[in-house]
Write a protein that holds these residues in place. Structure first.
Motif, mmCIF file in Angstrom:
data_model
loop_
_atom_site.group_PDB
_atom_site.id
_atom_site.type_symbol
_atom_site.label_atom_id
_atom_site.label_comp_id
_atom_site.label_asym_id
_atom_site.label_seq_id
_atom_site.Cartn_x
_atom_site.Cartn_y
_atom_site.Cartn_z
ATOM 1 N N LYS A 214 12.311 16.836 -39.715
ATOM 2 C CA LYS A 214 13.422 16.851 -38.765
ATOM 3 C C LYS A 214 14.663 16.208 -39.371
ATOM 4 O O LYS A 214 15.779 16.755 -39.275
ATOM 5 N N GLU A 215 14.502 15.059 -40.031
ATOM 6 C CA GLU A 215 15.645 14.382 -40.626
ATOM 7 C C GLU A 215 16.221 15.168 -41.786
ATOM 8 O O GLU A 215 17.444 15.210 -41.992
ATOM 9 N N ALA A 218 18.230 17.909 -40.315
ATOM 10 C CA ALA A 218 19.408 17.348 -39.661
ATOM 11 C C ALA A 218 20.479 16.977 -40.684
ATOM 12 O O ALA A 218 21.675 17.208 -40.463
ATOM 13 N N LEU A 221 22.235 20.096 -41.710
ATOM 14 C CA LEU A 221 23.108 20.612 -40.646
ATOM 15 C C LEU A 221 24.360 19.755 -40.503
ATOM 16 O O LEU A 221 25.448 20.271 -40.202
ATOM 17 N N ILE A 222 24.232 18.451 -40.711
ATOM 18 C CA ILE A 222 25.407 17.583 -40.697
ATOM 19 C C ILE A 222 26.362 17.974 -41.821
ATOM 20 O O ILE A 222 27.591 17.995 -41.648
ATOM 21 N N LEU A 227 25.400 20.296 -36.420
ATOM 22 C CA LEU A 227 24.425 19.550 -35.635
ATOM 23 C C LEU A 227 25.027 19.240 -34.256
ATOM 24 O O LEU A 227 25.483 18.125 -33.982
ATOM 25 N N MET A 231 21.422 22.176 -31.129
ATOM 26 C CA MET A 231 20.656 22.181 -32.378
ATOM 27 C C MET A 231 19.802 20.924 -32.484
ATOM 28 O O MET A 231 18.661 20.975 -32.973
ATOM 29 N N ALA A 232 20.330 19.791 -31.998
ATOM 30 C CA ALA A 232 19.541 18.562 -32.016
ATOM 31 C C ALA A 232 18.313 18.677 -31.123
ATOM 32 O O ALA A 232 17.223 18.203 -31.474
ATOM 33 N N LEU A 235 15.741 20.655 -33.001
ATOM 34 C CA LEU A 235 15.050 19.857 -34.012
ATOM 35 C C LEU A 235 14.055 18.899 -33.378
ATOM 36 O O LEU A 235 13.030 18.577 -33.989
ATOM 37 N N ASP A 236 14.353 18.448 -32.163
ATOM 38 C CA ASP A 236 13.411 17.556 -31.476
ATOM 39 C C ASP A 236 12.154 18.282 -31.011
ATOM 40 O O ASP A 236 11.160 17.626 -30.651
ATOM 41 N N CYS A 253 16.802 23.638 -24.697
ATOM 42 C CA CYS A 253 18.082 23.639 -25.406
ATOM 43 C C CYS A 253 19.247 24.037 -24.503
ATOM 44 O O CYS A 253 20.417 23.817 -24.865
ATOM 45 N N ILE A 267 18.243 27.633 -39.049
ATOM 46 C CA ILE A 267 17.145 26.750 -39.482
ATOM 47 C C ILE A 267 16.404 27.368 -40.663
ATOM 48 O O ILE A 267 16.058 26.685 -41.645
#
Length: 497
Positions: A214-215, A218, A221-222, A227, A231-232, A235-236, A253, A267
């Protein structure tokens, strides 16, 4: 009853593994490339052995060796007959007496080869040479990160923390340890280590120093400025994406199906293992040990690959010349042992060629339908079938087919590929190969339209085609080919529609 010593004469049979027999067994299971390495080692140890070069005939003073290990036997046809006489077969089960080690490690001379190819110098005026690209291809991940660390972080203490973080990366670019360990080693606050970690997580490649998938996603995406809250939320809930639970993702979402499809596409475009692009692993091309081709009359011709099979000669003239001199007892013993070892190696290579050709020819004969009609006609086969047909032990066939490849009109296959389990026939006919059944399952799933085939439906279709198979077997084969279940495939089709 009196007790006392006495002499008894008993007769029994036992198997003695001589060094020569161990060598013959070892040669049998080596591939042609591994055999070439083994021959190089023998050439260094034995002065009476030499490799036959193609330019030998052009050298007038070259000695004329007496024996040679042929690169291949006379080309056998599918009836299993050869023009040469075969040696005694090595069909004894010695699996527990020999380990399958091979001295195939070679010193890495890639850098020297590149330097010597250019004559040991570089022409810096040559515009065709892209030195930036050359350096980018050879740099390691650690060097790449250290260079960025030296440029972006000036504080010596923070730079030392960054070096420790680099050393904690695994081969995929993830942080494998706990930052508390670094804080304990350097006697600094954990917050300081976390601050340095956030800075190095902005290094190239994007996603490096992540502690989870996930990180990692992320961070990438940042980097792309993508992000957002939706999108967050995606990812969760990556586990929902793995299950293809599109309806649930749309709900959590707060988006529609079209936006979800676009986000999933983003993704998929990310790199979950960003470090693999740096530490390159050299991919070795598979070199076939056996070649087969079709003759004008439609039969199959099988032969060894002479391009990779070394040709070894015993220099009998040199042996006779040295033996004519006055030698000590130790020298005579050494020379005799080397001469016997050289002759045995030549015979072992000849026997190896004969045995490989016998096994490969019988394999081609029994799998003739596969080569002519395709994988759906692959015949179920076990080692015992080949061993019985050519009057050899199963262990011999197993050694021959280990690490050996055959080049066919349908591609290059490992010899063990043709040994598959049998699946019974529903109508009492011939059994079906497990590989052909897997191929049929994949074909049915690939051809399905809007109506997704469940495992039960696949069982019905296969039984209608005369294949007696259980539902759990279909599920096992489908999962082995990384094909999602019918529920997941239905969700994907609904999303795509």
């Amino acid at each position: 009853m009196a007790l006392g010593p006495r002499l008894d004469l008993r007769q029994s049979q036992s198997l003695v593994m001589t060094p020569q027999l161990q060598q013959a067994i070892k040669l049998l299971q080596l591939s042609n490339m591994e055999l070439d390495t083994f021959i190089d080692q023998e050439l260094e140890r034995n002065p009476l052995l030499e490799r036959e070069d193609s330019d030998r005939a052009d050298t007038p003073d070259a000695p004329e060796p007496e024996q040679a290990a042929p690169t291949s036997e006379p080309e056998p046809m599918l009836d299993g007959q050869t023009q040469g006489a075969a040696e005694d077969s090595m069909d004894v089960d010695y699996d527990n007496l020999y380990n399958n080690d091979s001295a195939s490690d070679q010193p890495d001379s890639e850098a020297f080869g590149q330097w010597s190819a250019s004559g040991g110098r570089h022409d810096f005026d040559d515009g065709d040479t892209n030195f930036d690209q050359m350096m980018a291809e050879s740099i390691s991940l650690r060097d790449h990160l250290v260079a960025q660390l030296n440029m972006d972080i000036a504080d010596p203490a923070d730079r030392l923390i960054g070096l420790h973080l680099i050393e904690m990366l695994d081969e995929t670019g993830y942080l494998s340890g706990d930052i508390a360990e670094i804080a304990g080693k350097l006697d600094c606050p954990v917050e300081t280590v976390e601050g340095v970690l956030k800075r190095v997580q902005r290094f190239d490649p994007a996603g490096i120093f992540a502690r989870s998938l996930k990180e990692c996603l992320a961070l990438q995406l940042i980097e792309k400025n993508r992000l957002d809250p939706a999108m967050a939320a995606l990812l969760d809930n990556l586990e929902m994406l793995a299950r293809r639970d599109m309806a649930g993702l749309i709900k959590v979402c707060g988006i529609d199906s079209e936006d979800l499809a676009e986000m999933i596409g983003e993704i998929k475009a990310l790199d979950p293992k960003p470090a693999l692009r740096f530490d390159h692993v050299v991919t070795h091309t598979v070199v076939p040990d056996v070649l087969m081709r079709r003759t004008p009359d439609g039969a199959w011709l099988v032969e060894l690959n002479s391009d990779t099979l070394p040709r070894v000669l015993v220099n009998s003239r040199y042996y006779a010349k040295v033996s004519g001199h006055s030698l000590s007892r130790e020298e005579k013993t050494y020379l005799s042992e080397r001469y016997q070892s050289a002759n045995w190696l030549v015979k072992s290579l000849h026997q190896r060629a004969t045995t490989i050709l016998k096994v490969a020819t019988e394999l081609v004969r029994q799998q003739d339908a596969f080569f002519r009609l395709g994988v759906q006609h692959l015949k179920p086969l076990v080692l015992r079938d080949i061993a019985g047909a050519i009057s050899m032990h199963e262990s011999t066939v197993s050694r021959v087919t280990s690490n050996k490849y055959i080049a066919t009109p349908r591609g290059i296959y490992e010899l063990k590929y043709f040994f598959t389990q049998a699946i019974g026939s529903a109508d009492g006919g011939d059994a079906h190969s497990a590989e052909s059944v897997r191929h049929r399952i994949k074909s049915l799933i690939d051809a399905e339209g809007k109506d997704v085939l469940s495992d039960d439906r696949l069982v019905e279709i296969l039984k209608g085609e005369g294949i007696d198979i259980a539902r759990r077997t279909v599920a096992k084969y489908r999962e082995g080919m990384n094909i999602p279940s019918s529920v997941q495939r239905r969700r994907e089709k609904a999303l795509g529609g």
